[in-house]
Design a protein around this motif. Structure first.
Motif, mmCIF file in Angstrom:
data_model
loop_
_atom_site.group_PDB
_atom_site.id
_atom_site.type_symbol
_atom_site.label_atom_id
_atom_site.label_comp_id
_atom_site.label_asym_id
_atom_site.label_seq_id
_atom_site.Cartn_x
_atom_site.Cartn_y
_atom_site.Cartn_z
ATOM 1 N N ASN A 198 3.351 3.198 8.938
ATOM 2 C CA ASN A 198 3.523 4.627 9.212
ATOM 3 C C ASN A 198 4.542 5.274 8.266
ATOM 4 N N LYS B 104 -0.454 7.749 5.695
ATOM 5 C CA LYS B 104 0.145 6.440 5.929
ATOM 6 C C LYS B 104 -0.129 5.557 4.704
ATOM 7 N N ASP C 47 9.942 2.854 9.573
ATOM 8 C CA ASP C 47 9.766 3.905 10.575
ATOM 9 C C ASP C 47 11.107 4.399 11.101
#
Length: 391
Positions: free
Chosen positions: A38, A127, A171
């Motif tokens: 991500n 992503k 992340d």
């Protein structure tokens, strides 16, 4: 007794046969694992391209509390190197090639086994698909172990855990940030060494790290005392062409003379008033800090000075701590000096009222006698003629 000899001989023959069998087994392996993380491709690439981050996401390093890692002076990009020892063994890693924001090729040696590990990054709708592809050879000991376990499965499991760690680390570390407007401050004068060049936005971080290292080495070799944190002056900030003219700077205690023709220059940053903004987090959030500061300028009717765009001081960075969420960047935006208008002095006109004197006083007053004065004639000064110079 003969039975014992025969058994011993049989054991030896079996051992030799087993050794020959193991030695002749295919010692090559190839393993590939992928995961979608991500984070943007450029962010993931930059994070993986810094070897000092390797210990925070690669599973062998994360799970080995006794791991002792040594890094080369250069830890980013082609030629960067590290070695380690831990409870699981010893090894080394070197980045031998890369393609910016696309792939990184590493050479890894671990407990006598060697492998080329290719890390590939691909965009997937905001992503990134990250693929770890390993191709290598096993030593004799590792071949023995393959009789009891599947090496492809073992390496694949390590890759899966590593990619999961990378996703979690990016992340949190990359997406955790804070921007604070400190207000108007006075930036003090500073002497510094610098190298000036033009760079694309995407390459400023990498190029700055290279130049910081070069200037620091120059200071160490010439016994020049560093006086503060490194900083970058953005002379221009072209958002259309995505490039800037910058000076990568190291502050020093006193100005020095550098011979003409050197890439490294010595200069002075004059004191100036500025709006200070503090960014805590990864450098990818700098654009958010610039936008918030621009809004502050408009709200408070402030004007940016045209001497340069802004200045970034890296108070806490990669050299101090490996966690991007804890980095601290102080950004200074020069203010245009205010023009002070002075009001012209007003002459006060006073009106005097004439009061008539009594008649008797005017009658009795004797006429004034003008005294005779003798003027002394002073000769006029002689005008000096300019004598022509011989030079």
């Amino acid at each position: 007794m003969r039975i014992v000899k025969y058994l011993f001989l049989l054991f030896l023959l079996s051992l030799v046969a087993l050794s020959i069998f193991i030695a002749t087994q295919k010692g090559e392996f190839r393993v590939e694992k992928s995961m979608i993380i991500n984070s943007q491709k450029s962010t993931a690439f930059s994070y993986a391209n810094e070897l000092k981050n390797w210990e925070d996401w690669y599973s062998l390093a994360v799970e080995d509390s006794l791991l002792n890692i040594k890094y080369s002076n250069k830890t980013v990009g082609r030629g960067s190197f590290c070695s380690w020892e831990g409870k699981e063994g010893y090894g080394d890693l070197k980045i031998i090639n890369l393609k910016e924001n696309d792939n990184i090729l590493q050479k890894i040696n671990f407990n006598g086994n060697s492998a080329d590990v290719l890390m590939v990054f691909k965009d997937t709708l905001g992503k990134t698909k990250v693929t770890l592809n390993a191709k290598g050879k096993m030593n004799f000991t590792s071949k023995i172990w393959t009789l009891f376990y599947d090496i492809d499965h073992s390496i694949g499991f390590i890759f899966e855990k590593s990619l999961t760690n990378l996703d979690k680390k990016l992340d949190y570390e990359i997406n955790t940030y804070n921007v604070n407007i400190n207000g108007v401050v006075k930036k003090l004068e500073a002497f510094y060494l610098a190298q000036k060049f033009t760079s694309k936005f995407s390459n400023i971080g990498k190029n700055s790290r290279i130049v910081f290292s070069k200037i620091t080495t120059f200071c160490n070799e010439n016994n020049i005392k560093v006086n503060g944190k490194p900083f970058v002056i953005y002379h221009t900030y072209d958002t259309i062409n995505k490039q800037s003219k910058i000076s990568v700077c190291i502050p020093i205690t006193t100005p020095i003379f550098i011979s003409q023709g050197s890439e490294i220059l010595s200069d002075t940053l004059k004191s100036f008033e500025a709006v200070k903004t503090t960014l805590r987090g990864d450098y990818t959030h700098t654009i958010k800090a610039l936008k918030k500061t621009s809004e502050y300028f408009k709200k408070n009717n402030l004007k940016l000075d045209s001497k340069f765009s802004h200045l970034e001081v890296y108070s806490i960075g990669k050299n101090e701590i490996n966690s991007p969420s804890k980095w601290k960047t102080e950004i200074y935006f020069p203010l245009r000096p205010k023009i002070v208008y002075k009001k012209p002095a007003l002459n006060t006109v006073t009106t005097e009222k004439t009061v008539p004197k009594p008649i008797q006083e005017m009658v009795n007053k004797k006429p004034a006698v003008n005294p005779v004065t003798t003027e002394k004639t002073v000769p006029k000064p002689i005008q000096e003629k300019e004598i022509p110079s011989e030079f």
